[in-house]
Design an enzyme around this catalytic site. Sequence first.
Site, PDB file in Angstrom:
ATOM      1  N   ALA A  37       0.678  -1.211  -0.212  1.00  0.00           N
ATOM      2  CA  ALA A  37      -0.250  -0.259   0.162  1.00  0.00           C
ATOM      3  C   ALA A  37       0.924   1.384   0.041  1.00  0.00           C
ATOM      4  O   ALA A  37       0.295   2.403  -0.134  1.00  0.00           O
ATOM      5  CB  ALA A  37      -0.803  -0.068   1.392  1.00  0.00           C
ATOM      6  N   SER A 158       0.308 -10.890 -13.032  1.00  0.00           N
ATOM      7  CA  SER A 158       1.244  -9.960 -13.778  1.00  0.00           C
ATOM      8  C   SER A 158       0.565 -10.879 -15.395  1.00  0.00           C
ATOM      9  O   SER A 158       0.392 -12.207 -15.745  1.00  0.00           O
ATOM     10  CB  SER A 158       2.363  -9.746 -13.962  1.00  0.00           C
ATOM     11  N   TYR A 184      10.112 -13.608 -12.363  1.00  0.00           N
ATOM     12  CA  TYR A 184       9.224 -12.224 -12.119  1.00  0.00           C
ATOM     13  C   TYR A 184       7.915 -13.663 -12.399  1.00  0.00           C
ATOM     14  O   TYR A 184       6.664 -13.569 -11.559  1.00  0.00           O
ATOM     15  CB  TYR A 184       9.484 -11.409 -12.873  1.00  0.00           C
TER      16      TYR A 184
HETATM   17  N1  LIG Z   1       2.854  -1.684 -12.729  1.00  0.00           N
HETATM   18  C1  LIG Z   1       3.198  -2.731 -13.727  1.00  0.00           C
HETATM   19  O1  LIG Z   1       3.193  -2.604 -14.958  1.00  0.00           O
HETATM   20  C2  LIG Z   1       3.043  -4.058 -13.057  1.00  0.00           C
HETATM   21  C3  LIG Z   1       2.224  -4.681 -14.397  1.00  0.00           C
HETATM   22  C4  LIG Z   1       1.625  -5.870 -13.821  1.00  0.00           C
HETATM   23  C5  LIG Z   1       1.841  -6.679 -12.419  1.00  0.00           C
HETATM   24  N2  LIG Z   1       2.691  -5.662 -11.089  1.00  0.00           N
HETATM   25  C6  LIG Z   1       2.026  -5.763  -9.961  1.00  0.00           C
HETATM   26  O2  LIG Z   1       1.186  -5.283  -9.571  1.00  0.00           O
HETATM   27  C7  LIG Z   1       1.735  -5.022  -7.762  1.00  0.00           C
HETATM   28  C8  LIG Z   1       1.816  -3.433  -7.297  1.00  0.00           C
HETATM   29  O3  LIG Z   1       3.143  -3.272  -7.966  1.00  0.00           O
HETATM   30  P1  LIG Z   1       3.128  -1.402  -8.822  1.00  0.00           P
HETATM   31  O4  LIG Z   1       2.984  -1.868 -10.123  1.00  0.00           O
HETATM   32  O5  LIG Z   1       2.277  -0.758  -7.983  1.00  0.00           O
HETATM   33  O6  LIG Z   1       5.046  -1.432  -7.426  1.00  0.00           O
HETATM   34  P2  LIG Z   1       5.442  -0.355  -6.612  1.00  0.00           P
HETATM   35  O7  LIG Z   1       5.155   0.844  -7.344  1.00  0.00           O
HETATM   36  O8  LIG Z   1       6.670  -0.648  -6.755  1.00  0.00           O
HETATM   37  O9  LIG Z   1       4.567  -1.220  -5.896  1.00  0.00           O
HETATM   38  C9  LIG Z   1       5.268  -2.874  -5.159  1.00  0.00           C
HETATM   39  C10 LIG Z   1       4.650  -2.227  -4.206  1.00  0.00           C
HETATM   40  O10 LIG Z   1       5.179  -4.428  -3.774  1.00  0.00           O
HETATM   41  C11 LIG Z   1       5.589  -3.643  -1.921  1.00  0.00           C
HETATM   42  N3  LIG Z   1       7.051  -4.334  -1.305  1.00  0.00           N
HETATM   43  C12 LIG Z   1       8.115  -4.486  -2.510  1.00  0.00           C
HETATM   44  N4  LIG Z   1       8.961  -5.581  -2.136  1.00  0.00           N
HETATM   45  C13 LIG Z   1       8.280  -5.751  -0.568  1.00  0.00           C
HETATM   46  C14 LIG Z   1       8.640  -6.152   0.573  1.00  0.00           C
HETATM   47  N5  LIG Z   1       9.829  -6.896   0.915  1.00  0.00           N
HETATM   48  N6  LIG Z   1       8.209  -6.282   1.642  1.00  0.00           N
HETATM   49  C15 LIG Z   1       7.068  -5.768   1.684  1.00  0.00           C
HETATM   50  N7  LIG Z   1       6.761  -4.878   0.379  1.00  0.00           N
HETATM   51  C16 LIG Z   1       7.315  -5.308  -0.708  1.00  0.00           C
HETATM   52  C17 LIG Z   1       6.175  -1.858  -2.379  1.00  0.00           C
HETATM   53  O11 LIG Z   1       6.698  -1.061  -1.199  1.00  0.00           O
HETATM   54  P3  LIG Z   1       7.486  -0.248  -0.798  1.00  0.00           P
HETATM   55  O12 LIG Z   1       7.410   0.962  -1.090  1.00  0.00           O
HETATM   56  O13 LIG Z   1       8.145  -0.097   0.297  1.00  0.00           O
HETATM   57  O14 LIG Z   1       8.923  -0.593  -1.835  1.00  0.00           O
HETATM   58  C18 LIG Z   1       5.035  -0.497  -2.854  1.00  0.00           C
HETATM   59  O15 LIG Z   1       4.252  -1.124  -1.900  1.00  0.00           O
HETATM   60  C19 LIG Z   1       3.025  -5.719  -7.817  1.00  0.00           C
HETATM   61  O16 LIG Z   1       2.560  -7.220  -7.343  1.00  0.00           O
HETATM   62  C20 LIG Z   1       3.696  -6.459  -9.352  1.00  0.00           C
HETATM   63  O17 LIG Z   1       4.522  -7.186  -9.756  1.00  0.00           O
HETATM   64  C21 LIG Z   1       2.615  -4.696 -12.365  1.00  0.00           C
END
Ligand SMILES: NC(=O)c1ccc[n+]([C@@H]2O[C@H](COP(=O)([O-])OP(=O)(O)OC[C@H]3O[C@@H](n4cnc5c(N)ncnc54)[C@H](OP(=O)(O)O)[C@@H]3O)[C@@H](O)[C@H]2O)c1
Length: 300
Positions: A37, A158, A184
């Site tokens: 979050a 994803s 991933y």
């Molecule tokens: N962006 C895309 O294009 C995309 C596409 C397909 C799927 N997704 C999926 O969407 C989800 C959210 O990603 P997002 O795009 O919103 O990216 P993001 O802004 O990097 O958010 C990722 C979230 O996961 C948390 N996280 C990462 N490592 C962690 C850890 N070791 N322990 C606890 N929390 C952790 C981050 O916390 P911190 O703030 O502490 O880093 C952040 O809150 C992910 O599961 C990702 O695989 C994203």
Amino acid sequence: MAAAQECGDPVGVTPAPRTPGSALPRLEGRTVVVSGASSGIGAAAARRFAAAGATVVPLGRDPQRTGALAAELGVEPVLADFTRLADVRRAAAEVLERCERIDVLANNAGGTFPQRVTTEDGHEKTFQVNHLATFLLTALLRERVEATPGARVITTSSRANSFGSVDLDDLDTSSGRYRSFKVYGTTKLENVLFTRELSRRLGGSATASCFHPGVVGTAFGADSPLFRVLYSPPLSRVLTITAEEGAAPLLALATRPDPETVDGAYLDRFAPGRPNRQADDVALARGLWERSAEMVGVPA
Ligand SMILES: NC(=O)c1ccc[n+]([C@@H]2O[C@H](COP(=O)([O-])OP(=O)(O)OC[C@H]3O[C@@H](n4cnc5c(N)ncnc54)[C@H](OP(=O)(O)O)[C@@H]3O)[C@@H](O)[C@H]2O)c1
């Protein structure tokens, strides 16, 4: 226990709109737990849930970012670094202490990491953060989820799941070359297998769905040279959608009136998605569940 008293009776919902700017149904009395979050899709979803009246429990790793989001929503953050399973256990206990009901568990935390790193629990980091910690969190909250009428577990997978390949004998990618995008994709395929097996095991007492959010301009992949290029201007302007747009499928799954129609489903944004062929392997899903349970020490 004060926050538990915020959790009231459920309210009726109407279909969620698909565009990020339009109104959600009112969600007073509902409790939504969102992992990841602190940033991106999770933060955007948390804000929208809170604006619709839900009690949001923002679960994050980074104390500053998670604390700032929680302060904005007027709630307390729950902190957990998913590279530490002890953190996940403590966070789950905190959530159970705070909330008498969990209407939506949004398993959204995740990332991709350029180098192979082993966590203090002895697992490959991507596997632990994207799958194993989510598995454990869900296992620890499951009873509360099932006790909440109409509850949903929604996991951010994803389209990259297509590039994955699950090997039950090497879940930690201990052998062979570490290729971050493949690893991933494998964990995102594990999100789909987890969702399908969870749905089977819940047997209708709650529903489980997962989705691809789109290519979303967030902090995702910030540590990876490849993703930094794709997710930064000028490419990001043409390739990515906003975090609010990326959160829209999650909001739709959380509020649609017919969650049973997407129980066990993988959606590509709002439509049925076509995941990796391994996603249909029932024995693989069961095997992943059993091995994950063994790894984190919960009953299978
Ligand atoms: N962006 C895309 O294009 C995309 C596409 C397909 C799927 N997704 C999926 O969407 C989800 C959210 O990603 P997002 O795009 O919103 O990216 P993001 O802004 O990097 O958010 C990722 C979230 O996961 C948390 N996280 C990462 N490592 C962690 C850890 N070791 N322990 C606890 N929390 C952790 C981050 O916390 P911190 O703030 O502490 O880093 C952040 O809150 C992910 O599961 C990702 O695989 C994203």
